[in-house]
Design a protein around this motif. Structure first.
Motif, short mmCIF file in Angstrom:
data_model
loop_
_atom_site.label_atom_id
_atom_site.label_comp_id
_atom_site.label_asym_id
_atom_site.label_seq_id
_atom_site.Cartn_x
_atom_site.Cartn_y
_atom_site.Cartn_z
N TYR A 206 12.75 -16.17 4.99
CA TYR A 206 13.72 -15.42 5.76
C TYR A 206 13.40 -14.01 5.44
CZ TYR A 206 17.87 -12.54 6.14
OH TYR A 206 18.61 -11.64 6.28
N LEU A 207 12.83 -13.38 4.12
CA LEU A 207 12.59 -12.19 4.08
C LEU A 207 11.24 -11.51 5.01
CD1 LEU A 207 13.05 -11.93 0.10
CD2 LEU A 207 14.64 -11.03 1.99
N LYS A 208 10.29 -12.35 5.00
CA LYS A 208 9.31 -12.26 6.15
C LYS A 208 9.66 -12.09 7.39
CE LYS A 208 5.39 -14.39 3.52
NZ LYS A 208 4.44 -15.53 3.48
N SER A 209 10.75 -12.87 7.90
CA SER A 209 11.20 -12.90 9.22
C SER A 209 11.86 -11.30 9.45
CB SER A 209 12.42 -13.93 9.36
OG SER A 209 12.99 -13.94 10.64
N VAL A 210 12.83 -11.14 8.49
CA VAL A 210 13.54 -9.99 8.61
C VAL A 210 12.52 -8.63 8.49
CG1 VAL A 210 15.13 -8.19 7.37
CG2 VAL A 210 15.42 -10.41 7.37
N GLU A 211 11.59 -8.69 8.04
CA GLU A 211 10.23 -7.58 8.17
C GLU A 211 9.70 -7.63 9.39
OE1 GLU A 211 6.02 -6.36 6.08
OE2 GLU A 211 7.18 -8.20 5.32
N LYS A 212 9.43 -8.65 10.01
CA LYS A 212 9.04 -8.93 11.49
C LYS A 212 9.92 -8.10 12.49
CE LYS A 212 5.21 -12.04 10.75
NZ LYS A 212 4.05 -11.14 10.62
N LYS A 213 11.24 -8.55 12.22
CA LYS A 213 12.24 -8.17 13.08
C LYS A 213 12.49 -6.62 13.14
CE LYS A 213 17.35 -9.06 14.02
NZ LYS A 213 18.06 -8.07 13.34
N HIS A 214 12.30 -6.30 11.88
CA HIS A 214 12.31 -4.64 12.02
C HIS A 214 11.25 -4.02 12.50
CE1 HIS A 214 15.17 -4.82 8.11
NE2 HIS A 214 15.79 -4.94 9.21
N GLN A 215 10.04 -4.50 12.31
CA GLN A 215 8.90 -4.08 12.93
C GLN A 215 8.86 -4.06 14.71
OE1 GLN A 215 5.72 -6.44 11.57
NE2 GLN A 215 5.47 -5.35 9.45
N ALA A 216 9.68 -5.33 14.87
CA ALA A 216 9.90 -5.49 16.61
C ALA A 216 10.76 -4.41 17.06
CB ALA A 216 10.32 -7.00 16.76
N GLU A 217 11.92 -4.23 16.21
CA GLU A 217 12.61 -3.08 16.56
C GLU A 217 12.32 -1.85 16.58
OE1 GLU A 217 15.84 -3.89 13.72
OE2 GLU A 217 16.81 -5.43 14.77
N SER A 218 11.23 -1.45 15.73
CA SER A 218 10.76 -0.17 15.71
C SER A 218 9.75 0.01 16.98
CB SER A 218 9.93 0.06 14.43
OG SER A 218 9.40 1.19 14.54
N LEU A 219 9.04 -1.17 17.24
CA LEU A 219 8.33 -0.79 18.59
C LEU A 219 8.97 -0.60 19.75
CD1 LEU A 219 5.45 -3.58 18.03
CD2 LEU A 219 5.05 -1.05 18.97
N TYR A 220 9.98 -1.36 19.87
CA TYR A 220 10.92 -1.24 21.15
C TYR A 220 11.77 -0.12 21.17
CZ TYR A 220 14.20 -2.75 24.79
OH TYR A 220 14.77 -3.14 25.92
N ASP A 221 12.10 0.68 20.05
CA ASP A 221 12.64 1.87 20.21
C ASP A 221 11.55 2.84 20.52
OD1 ASP A 221 14.97 0.84 19.45
OD2 ASP A 221 14.94 1.54 17.14
N SER A 222 10.22 2.71 19.98
CA SER A 222 9.35 3.55 20.52
C SER A 222 8.96 3.52 21.97
CB SER A 222 7.95 3.21 19.62
OG SER A 222 6.82 3.95 20.01
N ALA A 223 9.09 2.26 22.50
CA ALA A 223 8.79 1.98 24.10
C ALA A 223 10.03 2.84 24.77
CB ALA A 223 8.89 0.51 24.39
N GLN A 224 11.06 2.72 24.26
CA GLN A 224 12.32 3.44 24.94
C GLN A 224 12.06 4.92 24.94
OE1 GLN A 224 15.62 1.62 22.65
NE2 GLN A 224 16.50 0.83 24.63
#
Length: 479
Positions: A206-224
């Protein structure tokens, strides 16, 4: 007598359930009960579980906002793929409203588990994340407090409730009145398998999943942000009065609209910015297809998944809770979304876009348009999807769909939506970030599914087999 199913039950052996309805003792449910009993299951209350839920409270819709400095209000739609997901559609409430209703609006905290208690969404389970310090909850969900659990890891409990066995036992526990619904006493009696060896492994996943989710959100925000920087666009600042003076020839004479909201200054400022960009109307960039609306009389729990607007967000599609018959429409496969199709909502929550990454065997509501890019050498599907989800298009959706009780975006207006087009190399860079973001999000979801599958294997086979499977599949995913 074909298809007749019979189960013979001695009442003296089942009296503690206080149930006599036939469905409760169907062969499927008895098999479920046997499996859980064989794994040494104990009632949830034995582990110290506490439950809470909101009671009746006055209408608070007038206080809804999208101000993220306030407290998020969790409804069933915020439960997505086993987690609580705060999206652009989530509403927020001021703290004073919650204080005024502290006896009727229950508050959830990070680590709590949320369970939908009725209707087609019954038994949807979500783990509350630490994105916000607290969350208000609506009357349609139950809060399972995890702070006082003894000898039961909350992440394991969440994975079990999210598994096929947990979902089965939740549905079995639902009262069978006019509309099935879960009650607090029934949930406390749910039996949780006494599986110990993989509980910490489930937490790690679960904690690994949350870490990857945060990385995904950061990349998406960067694209925006790269999109907005490339367009030299910032959300227009609007005067507090929001007053606009228009000649009839420049307003109703052009648009046919007389509602004041349509002529707010921010929209003029938006189109002034867009007039400086290379741009095209959406209708010239895509072809579109409209799906069907079969009607609730065809809704069921078998058949083809039916995707509604509430199942779609800009980050993904939640598992649809409704199925429809495959023979509801001739050549129904023509309605299946194909790879690179952009689903775009026109009713209810208008202006939500999500690009399909692979062919799907599913049917969408007619409120979701299927958009296909005509020329990918002019505009990339991932770039277009990001633009559709951006402030640039959201403001246009807000303007066109304003003035109605239930939001509806007319097809004629959607075709006129102004899409700014950056140079192809910039589009490519932005699209690459979006794709990497979704790949990370998929891996986060895969880690969750590995955790859930491990729980199911521990129940069906053994903890040893589950532990080996978990280790092998986690290594393959991360390798």
């Amino acid at each position: 007598m074909d298809g007749l199913e019979c189960s013979e039950i001695l009442i003296k052996n089942q009296s503690f359930y206080a149930r006599i309805d036939a469905e409760f003792f169907s062969k499927k449910n008895l098999f479920l009960q046997e499996r859980l009993n064989a794994s040494g299951a104990y009632p949830m209350k034995k582990y110290g579980a506490l439950l809470d839920c909101s009671a009746f409270y006055p209408s608070i819709t007038d206080y809804y906002s999208h101000d993220r400095s306030q407290i998020p209000f969790l409804r069933v739609n915020e439960i997505q793929n086993g987690l609580i997901n705060i999206t652009d559609e989530t509403v927020f409430l001021p703290e004073e409203i919650l204080v005024a209703n502290r006896k009727t609006i229950a508050i959830a905290y990070p680590g709590d588990i949320i369970i939908a208690k009725g209707g087609n969404t019954l038994a949807k389970v979500g783990l509350v994340t630490d994105e916000f310090p607290c969350y208000a909850t609506c009357r349609d969900v139950i809060i399972l407090r995890t702070d006082n659990l003894k000898n039961l890891n909350k992440y394991y409990l969440w994975a079990f409730l999210h598994s096929a066995y947990g979902q089965g036992i939740l549905w079995r526990s639902a009262s069978q009145t006019g509309q099935p619904h879960l009650t607090l006493p029934s949930i406390l009696e749910i039996r949780i398998p006494d599986i110990t060896n993989i509980q910490n492994d489930i937490e790690t996943l679960y904690l690994k999943s949350v870490e990857k989710k945060h990385q995904a959100e950061s990349l998406y925000d960067s694209a925006q942000q790269q999109l907005l920087n490339g367009l030299q666009f910032a959300l227009p600042s609007v005067s507090a009065s929001s007053i606009a003076e228009k000649k009839l020839s420049d307003s109703f004479g052009l648009s046919g609209r007389l509602d004041a909201e349509y002529y707010q200054p921010k929209y003029d400022e938006l189109f002034a910015v867009l007039s400086k960009q290379v741009r095209r109307p959406l209708g010239q960039l895509v072809s579109r297809m409209k799906s069907i609306e079969p009607g609730s009389e065809y809704y069921g729990d078998t058949g083809i998944p039916f995707i509604r607007v509430s199942d779609v967000s800009k980050t993904g599609i939640d598992n649809p809770s409704i199925m429809i018959p495959e023979n509801i429409e001739p050549n129904i496969d023509r309605l299946y979304p194909k790879k690179d199709t952009i689903l775009f909502s026109k009713d209810g929550s208008v202006g939500i876009a999500f690009k399909i990454t692979e062919d799907m065997k599913a049917v969408t509501s007619s409120a979701l348009l299927h958009l296909r890019v005509n020329n990918t050498s002019e505009i990339l599907p991932d770039y277009l999807t990001l633009v559709l989800n951006s402030e640039i298009v959201q403001l246009q959706a807000e303007r066109d769909a304003s003035g109605a009780i239930i939001q509806h975006w007319k097809l004629s207006d959607i075709e006129k939506v102004v899409i700014p087009i950056l140079p192809y190399d910039m589009q490519f860079e932005i699209a690459k970030k979006v794709q990497q973001s979704f790949l990370l999000r998929e891996k986060a979801n895969d880690l969750i599914q590995i955790a859930v599958k491990a729980v199911e294997l521990a129940i069906e086979d053994s903890e040893e087999i589950a532990s080996k499977w978990l280790e092998e599949n986690t290594r393959l995913l991360e390798g």
